[in-house]
Structures are given as C-alpha cells and as structure tokens.
Design a protein around this motif. Structure first.
Motif, PDB file in Angstrom:
ATOM      1  N   SER A 133       0.807  -1.220   0.000  1.00 24.14           N
ATOM      2  CA  SER A 133       0.000   0.000   0.000  1.00 24.14           C
ATOM      3  C   SER A 133       0.840   1.269   0.000  1.00 24.14           C
ATOM      4  O   SER A 133       0.301   2.376   0.028  1.00 24.14           O
ATOM      5  N   LEU A 134       2.149   1.131  -0.030  1.00 24.48           N
ATOM      6  CA  LEU A 134       3.052   2.276   0.059  1.00 24.48           C
ATOM      7  C   LEU A 134       2.959   3.155  -1.190  1.00 24.48           C
ATOM      8  O   LEU A 134       3.109   2.669  -2.308  1.00 24.48           O
ATOM      9  N   PRO A 135       2.703   4.458  -1.011  1.00 23.35           N
ATOM     10  CA  PRO A 135       2.657   5.363  -2.172  1.00 23.35           C
ATOM     11  C   PRO A 135       4.027   5.470  -2.838  1.00 23.35           C
ATOM     12  O   PRO A 135       5.058   5.248  -2.194  1.00 23.35           O
ATOM     13  N   LEU A 136       4.031   5.849  -4.100  1.00 24.47           N
ATOM     14  CA  LEU A 136       5.284   5.976  -4.843  1.00 24.47           C
ATOM     15  C   LEU A 136       6.037   7.248  -4.490  1.00 24.47           C
ATOM     16  O   LEU A 136       7.232   7.351  -4.745  1.00 24.47           O
ATOM     17  N   GLU A 137       5.348   8.245  -3.912  1.00 27.52           N
ATOM     18  CA  GLU A 137       5.984   9.520  -3.576  1.00 27.52           C
ATOM     19  C   GLU A 137       5.942   9.771  -2.073  1.00 27.52           C
ATOM     20  O   GLU A 137       4.964   9.431  -1.409  1.00 27.52           O
ATOM     21  N   LYS A 138       7.001  10.405  -1.571  1.00 29.41           N
ATOM     22  CA  LYS A 138       7.023  10.809  -0.162  1.00 29.41           C
ATOM     23  C   LYS A 138       5.966  11.889   0.077  1.00 29.41           C
ATOM     24  O   LYS A 138       5.693  12.701  -0.786  1.00 29.41           O
ATOM     25  N   GLY A 139       5.392  11.870   1.283  1.00 26.32           N
ATOM     26  CA  GLY A 139       4.462  12.921   1.674  1.00 26.32           C
ATOM     27  C   GLY A 139       3.036  12.745   1.181  1.00 26.32           C
ATOM     28  O   GLY A 139       2.178  13.571   1.471  1.00 26.32           O
ATOM     29  N   ILE A 140       2.763  11.686   0.431  1.00 33.98           N
ATOM     30  CA  ILE A 140       1.417  11.415  -0.072  1.00 33.98           C
ATOM     31  C   ILE A 140       0.825  10.271   0.747  1.00 33.98           C
ATOM     32  O   ILE A 140       1.399   9.189   0.815  1.00 33.98           O
ATOM     33  N   GLU A 141      -0.326  10.524   1.382  1.00 35.04           N
ATOM     34  CA  GLU A 141      -0.994   9.475   2.142  1.00 35.04           C
ATOM     35  C   GLU A 141      -1.932   8.719   1.204  1.00 35.04           C
ATOM     36  O   GLU A 141      -2.727   9.335   0.506  1.00 35.04           O
ATOM     37  N   GLN A 142      -1.807   7.401   1.207  1.00 36.16           N
ATOM     38  CA  GLN A 142      -2.602   6.575   0.295  1.00 36.16           C
ATOM     39  C   GLN A 142      -3.441   5.578   1.084  1.00 36.16           C
ATOM     40  O   GLN A 142      -2.925   4.846   1.914  1.00 36.16           O
ATOM     41  N   ALA A 143      -4.744   5.577   0.808  1.00 45.66           N
ATOM     42  CA  ALA A 143      -5.653   4.629   1.454  1.00 45.66           C
ATOM     43  C   ALA A 143      -5.475   3.253   0.828  1.00 45.66           C
ATOM     44  O   ALA A 143      -5.285   3.130  -0.386  1.00 45.66           O
ATOM     45  N   SER A 144      -5.559   2.234   1.657  1.00 44.17           N
ATOM     46  CA  SER A 144      -5.488   0.863   1.169  1.00 44.17           C
ATOM     47  C   SER A 144      -6.893   0.396   0.805  1.00 44.17           C
ATOM     48  O   SER A 144      -7.850   0.730   1.498  1.00 44.17           O
ATOM     49  N   PRO A 145      -7.028  -0.399  -0.261  1.00 44.79           N
ATOM     50  CA  PRO A 145      -8.347  -0.923  -0.615  1.00 44.79           C
ATOM     51  C   PRO A 145      -8.780  -2.102   0.271  1.00 44.79           C
ATOM     52  O   PRO A 145      -9.918  -2.534   0.210  1.00 44.79           O
ATOM     53  N   VAL A 146      -7.859  -2.608   1.104  1.00 45.40           N
ATOM     54  CA  VAL A 146      -8.172  -3.746   1.980  1.00 45.40           C
ATOM     55  C   VAL A 146      -8.121  -3.294   3.433  1.00 45.40           C
ATOM     56  O   VAL A 146      -7.592  -2.233   3.748  1.00 45.40           O
ATOM     57  N   LEU A 147      -8.657  -4.120   4.317  1.00 50.25           N
ATOM     58  CA  LEU A 147      -8.661  -3.806   5.745  1.00 50.25           C
ATOM     59  C   LEU A 147      -7.483  -4.486   6.439  1.00 50.25           C
ATOM     60  O   LEU A 147      -6.924  -5.455   5.928  1.00 50.25           O
ATOM     61  N   MET A 148      -7.132  -3.974   7.626  1.00 49.74           N
ATOM     62  CA  MET A 148      -6.005  -4.501   8.391  1.00 49.74           C
ATOM     63  C   MET A 148      -6.507  -4.985   9.750  1.00 49.74           C
ATOM     64  O   MET A 148      -7.284  -4.293  10.403  1.00 49.74           O
ATOM     65  N   ASP A 149      -6.047  -6.172  10.158  1.00 49.03           N
ATOM     66  CA  ASP A 149      -6.347  -6.695  11.487  1.00 49.03           C
ATOM     67  C   ASP A 149      -5.075  -6.577  12.321  1.00 49.03           C
ATOM     68  O   ASP A 149      -4.144  -7.369  12.175  1.00 49.03           O
ATOM     69  N   MET A 150      -5.024  -5.585  13.203  1.00 45.04           N
ATOM     70  CA  MET A 150      -3.821  -5.318  13.995  1.00 45.04           C
ATOM     71  C   MET A 150      -3.433  -6.477  14.914  1.00 45.04           C
ATOM     72  O   MET A 150      -2.293  -6.563  15.337  1.00 45.04           O
ATOM     73  N   ASN A 151      -4.360  -7.372  15.226  1.00 47.82           N
ATOM     74  CA  ASN A 151      -4.020  -8.540  16.037  1.00 47.82           C
ATOM     75  C   ASN A 151      -2.934  -9.369  15.369  1.00 47.82           C
ATOM     76  O   ASN A 151      -2.147 -10.027  16.050  1.00 47.82           O
ATOM     77  N   LEU A 152      -2.894  -9.351  14.027  1.00 49.48           N
ATOM     78  CA  LEU A 152      -1.912 -10.140  13.287  1.00 49.48           C
ATOM     79  C   LEU A 152      -0.507  -9.544  13.362  1.00 49.48           C
ATOM     80  O   LEU A 152       0.461 -10.190  12.972  1.00 49.48           O
ATOM     81  N   MET A 153      -0.393  -8.305  13.850  1.00 44.67           N
ATOM     82  CA  MET A 153       0.917  -7.661  14.003  1.00 44.67           C
ATOM     83  C   MET A 153       1.607  -8.105  15.295  1.00 44.67           C
ATOM     84  O   MET A 153       2.822  -8.013  15.425  1.00 44.67           O
ATOM     85  N   LEU A 154       0.840  -8.626  16.227  1.00 47.15           N
ATOM     86  CA  LEU A 154       1.357  -8.938  17.558  1.00 47.15           C
ATOM     87  C   LEU A 154       1.972 -10.335  17.622  1.00 47.15           C
ATOM     88  O   LEU A 154       1.524 -11.244  16.927  1.00 47.15           O
ATOM     89  N   PRO A 155       2.972 -10.510  18.500  1.00 51.77           N
ATOM     90  CA  PRO A 155       3.525 -11.859  18.687  1.00 51.77           C
ATOM     91  C   PRO A 155       2.530 -12.760  19.405  1.00 51.77           C
ATOM     92  O   PRO A 155       1.594 -12.281  20.050  1.00 51.77           O
ATOM     93  N   GLU A 156       2.738 -14.067  19.270  1.00 54.68           N
ATOM     94  CA  GLU A 156       1.865 -15.046  19.935  1.00 54.68           C
ATOM     95  C   GLU A 156       1.877 -14.871  21.443  1.00 54.68           C
ATOM     96  O   GLU A 156       0.844 -14.847  22.096  1.00 54.68           O
ATOM     97  N   THR A 157       3.073 -14.764  21.999  1.00 55.84           N
ATOM     98  CA  THR A 157       3.229 -14.577  23.442  1.00 55.84           C
ATOM     99  C   THR A 157       3.155 -13.095  23.737  1.00 55.84           C
ATOM    100  O   THR A 157       3.849 -12.297  23.108  1.00 55.84           O
ATOM    101  N   ARG A 158       2.327 -12.711  24.688  1.00 56.10           N
ATOM    102  CA  ARG A 158       2.073 -11.291  24.957  1.00 56.10           C
ATOM    103  C   ARG A 158       2.811 -10.770  26.192  1.00 56.10           C
ATOM    104  O   ARG A 158       2.399  -9.794  26.798  1.00 56.10           O
ATOM    105  N   LEU A 159       3.905 -11.439  26.581  1.00 62.82           N
ATOM    106  CA  LEU A 159       4.716 -10.946  27.693  1.00 62.82           C
ATOM    107  C   LEU A 159       5.447  -9.681  27.243  1.00 62.82           C
ATOM    108  O   LEU A 159       5.759  -9.518  26.062  1.00 62.82           O
ATOM    109  N   TYR A 160       5.737  -8.789  28.210  1.00 60.66           N
ATOM    110  CA  TYR A 160       6.302  -7.497  27.832  1.00 60.66           C
ATOM    111  C   TYR A 160       7.168  -6.910  28.941  1.00 60.66           C
ATOM    112  O   TYR A 160       7.116  -7.332  30.086  1.00 60.66           O
TER     113      TYR A 160
END
Length: 181
Positions: free
Chosen positions: A96-123
């Motif tokens: 989804s990264l735009p080709l130019e700096k400084g331009i915000e580009q919307a993604s046509p798909v949705l993101m599930d932030m849970n998938l960014m996290l590690p399995e183990t949630r210790l911190y």
C-alpha cells in the motif's frame, strides 16, 4: 504486571512515507488497556534497526504502535522484528506504500492489527520519551518480549528507503524497567 488487553479490530488504514519513516494511520476503534489505563491506537511506524534492545541484542526492525488516552497521554507498544519468514502485515503495508514521499494513500483492503502482535504477549514496560523530535517525556513504553518475523526481502525494501532511522540507545538514567510473567 497484569496482561495487556488488546482490543484490536479489523479497520481501514492509510500509508504515508513521511520522509522519516513509513507510517500507517488507522481508523478509530482500536484500543489497549495497560496498567489500568485505556489508550486508542492512532498509528504505527517502523525503525531500522530496532531502537530497543533485549539483553543487549538489537533487532532488524521494530514497529512502534502509538496510542493515546483521553487525557492525551501516550503509550507506545514496540513489536520487535527478526529476519525469518514473510510477515503478512508488513507486506500489506509495503503493498500500500505510495510511490511519492508525503502522499498518504488509502489501502483498498482492511487490516487486522491482532496479526501484528507476537503469539506470546509478555512485555517489558518503563516510562520514557518519544524517539523522534520533540522527544517528549512521559510516554509509557511497552516492549513485547517475543519478536515477530519479517523476511529478508521485506527488510531490504525498508532499508532502501531508510537504511538507518533509529535513535541511538539511551542510558536508562535510573528508569525502572518492569517485566510481565
């Protein structure tokens, strides 16, 4: 320490190369509760190499998930990234990264932030500052103990844009660092 409560849901997002990093801005509705305080996820961005170390070890990348509470206080969740297999969330951002700096580009798909996290949630957690100017103090840092994997190709894509965009490691300066079990 009590576990972090992640209340992440699938949401729309926009990607921008802001000249310092690749940043993902998310629609409202994603929250964490840590140390009894509830924060909303605003955005996340990447640093290479990681700005955090565990037992002296630095990681290939880190994603900083920036949250804000109703009083304006910040909490940043650091997700460390090690070279390994492809990371579908990172690939979604790169696609989804735009080709130019400084331009915000919307993604046509949705993101599930849970998938960014590690399995183990210790911190680890400590009070610190933002790592980019104005480096404001009073930020609750949460560093996930288990790294997630990203591929060499995904690291290389970010490295071509930002070979090194990490703040140097700061002295602990008497900060208390606590660890969840």
């Amino acid at each position: 320490l009590e576990p972090i409560q992640f209340e992440y849901r699938t949401s729309a997002f926009r990607v921008i190369d802001n000249g310092h990093t690749v940043q993902v801005n998310l629609d409202p509705g994603n929250f964490i509760t840590v140390t009894g305080r509830r924060y909303e996820l605003l955005q996340f961005h990447f640093h290479r190499p990681s700005e955090e170390r565990i037992n002296g070890r630095q990681f290939d990348l880190v994603a900083h998930l920036v949250h804000k509470d109703a009083e304006g206080r910040l909490a940043v969740v650091a997700v460390l990234m090690d070279q390994g297999k492809d990371n579908p969330m990172v690939q979604l951002v790169w696609n989804s990264l735009p080709l130019e700096k400084g331009i915000e580009q919307a993604s046509p798909v949705l993101m599930d932030m849970n998938l960014m996290l590690p399995e183990t949630r210790l911190y680890y957690t400590y009070m610190g500052s933002l790592t980019t100017p104005p480096c404001s103090e009073g930020v609750q840092w949460v560093v996930m103990q288990q790294p997630v994997q990203v591929s060499a190709t995904q690291i290389d894509i970010f490295s071509r844009l930002y070979p090194m965009n990490a703040r140097p490691i700061q002295r602990s300066a008497g900060r208390m660092i606590t660890q969840s079990n």
